[in-house]
Design an enzyme around this catalytic site. Sequence first.
Site, PDB file in Angstrom:
ATOM      1  N   THR A 141      -3.344   5.547  -3.648  1.00  0.00           N
ATOM      2  CA  THR A 141      -2.171   6.195  -3.043  1.00  0.00           C
ATOM      3  C   THR A 141      -0.930   5.955  -3.886  1.00  0.00           C
ATOM      4  OG1 THR A 141      -2.056   4.237  -1.684  1.00  0.00           O
ATOM      5  CG2 THR A 141      -2.908   6.200  -0.674  1.00  0.00           C
ATOM      6  N   THR A 142      -0.853   4.774  -4.507  1.00  0.00           N
ATOM      7  CA  THR A 142       0.323   4.464  -5.309  1.00  0.00           C
ATOM      8  C   THR A 142       0.301   5.258  -6.604  1.00  0.00           C
ATOM      9  OG1 THR A 142       0.042   2.236  -4.447  1.00  0.00           O
ATOM     10  CG2 THR A 142       1.719   2.547  -6.090  1.00  0.00           C
ATOM     11  N   ASP A 173      -8.973  -0.058   2.593  1.00  0.00           N
ATOM     12  CA  ASP A 173      -9.045   0.485   1.234  1.00  0.00           C
ATOM     13  C   ASP A 173     -10.341   0.067   0.555  1.00  0.00           C
ATOM     14  OD1 ASP A 173      -6.684   1.638   1.592  1.00  0.00           O
ATOM     15  OD2 ASP A 173      -5.615   0.692  -0.051  1.00  0.00           O
ATOM     16  N   ASP A 204       0.867  -1.172   0.000  1.00  0.00           N
ATOM     17  CA  ASP A 204       0.000   0.000   0.000  1.00  0.00           C
ATOM     18  C   ASP A 204       0.909   1.230   0.000  1.00  0.00           C
ATOM     19  OD1 ASP A 204      -2.198   1.646   0.299  1.00  0.00           O
ATOM     20  OD2 ASP A 204      -2.036   1.636   2.471  1.00  0.00           O
TER      21      ASP A 204
END
Length: 545
Positions: A95-96, A393, A62
């Site tokens: 987020t990545t 998530d 993550d």
Amino acid sequence: MMGPRPVLVLSQNTKRESGRKVQTGNITAAKTIADVIRTCLGPRAMMKMLLDPMGGIVMTNDGNAILREIQVQHPAAKSMIEISRTQDEEVGDGTTSVIILAGEMLSVAEHFLEQQMHPTVIIWAYRKALDDMISILKKIGTPVDVNNKEMMLKIIKSAINTKAINRWSDLACSIALDAVKTVEFEENGRKEIDIKKYAKVEKIPGGFCEDSCVLRGIMVNKDVTHPRMRRLIKNPRIVLLDCSLEYKKGESQTDIEITREEDFARILQMEEEYIQQMCEDLIRVKPDLVITEKGVSDLAQHYLMRANITAIRRVRKTDNNRIARACGARIVSRTDELREEDVGTGARLFEVKKIGDEYFAFITDCKDPKACTIILRGASKEILAEVERNLQDAMQVCRNVLMDPQLVPGGGATEMAVSHALTEKSKGMTGVEQWPYRAVAQALEVIPRTLIQNCGASTIRVLTSLRAKHTQEGSQTWGVNGETGALVDMKELGIWEPLAVKLQTYKTAVETAVLLLRIDDIVSGHKKKGDNQSKPSAAPEPAQE
């Protein structure tokens, strides 16, 4: 004759970098951070293993969790890490991608800076591109029926597939959907989905991952206070308190002087009467279960036990709020104010079970719970922590869809469609701005490119064919299958992402790129002379990559 002495404006031990050096430094730092994260995108993502300063291990893919643990020196890298946190708090997913996109946006700008183009021109083009990107996204977005369970599960599944728990993805999807549906709460037409407060994840090491489930109710890690109290109650009447069932000592330090012996007996008797009174107030509403956030004295336990009432003490305030939402009770702060309507009757079952070597109290089978507990089982603490992050998530994605039921295709399809539209638009532009504008379109291709790289297919071949595909009419939903690296129609694969996540990703990435391009001077002051030797060597670190 000596020349004039140089004028010192900044104090001796401040270091100042300015102009081009700073910009290249910032861009390199951002690229370094993006490279750390790059392999964590898509279903074939690699894991990272991090040792935190305390010696604990974090294993995750993550983006946010990784960057939280990394200590960085460079200010630009710090702001990159900040954006993944923002993304996580805002929408919980992507987020990545946001880091990779921001890194790429900056790296395409580097070329223009080398050609002496002014940063403000690039910034203007980026801003314009962002506005166009948002309008294109809204066109691509398709509405979704929130009550269609299969569709919802598909959306959550595409978020979970890139995570470590994709082996149990069906289970995880249904857990996330159940939990979010449970805590969904409408009041005067205002929707409120508060996952953080009302969907608690409890991790119990041991058992199998398949045993994880969503309780229609609450579980707390507590046992009953007195061994002879009932541990199984059907249809319990529940009273929640946030006052202690003990004798109230004076607020400040109180001293009592006793002159006669009978006075002491009287004081003890008053204590007993006080507790007895409190317990009688409780017994009056005939509860089966009393839960308090504070302590329960031995005497109170005795009275409650005689009345066949089970008591649980020292429950966390947050847990108490959850129980209140689940069984419909009201939390009372004084026993003499207890009324019939404060009693919660929504739960059908209370039981205490021993799992492993700890006791857990379950309040389950509620009629219409507005809060829930998710129980995760698994082999080790590390695995459980990762599963919890992934579930968070998934729940966030589910919440986003419920709040704003618009979808865009996943798997790099959206990026390619937006990129193609921007390139077409840039052809009609004149002036120097069109080049940075077109560069944004190129930067967007980094997402499908990374997906292809991560699953080991030939990058150039697949990307070129994907570009060609997007020039045709009506093929906006074509993207990369992250498992195999082949081109597929995302409609058929059923990989969708919430529009809110994509919008946030693009906004954050472009804003960060703009922010870092604006900087043309870094002045770093050092406090002590002693630090002087250690610090300057540490700051421009990322440039050596």
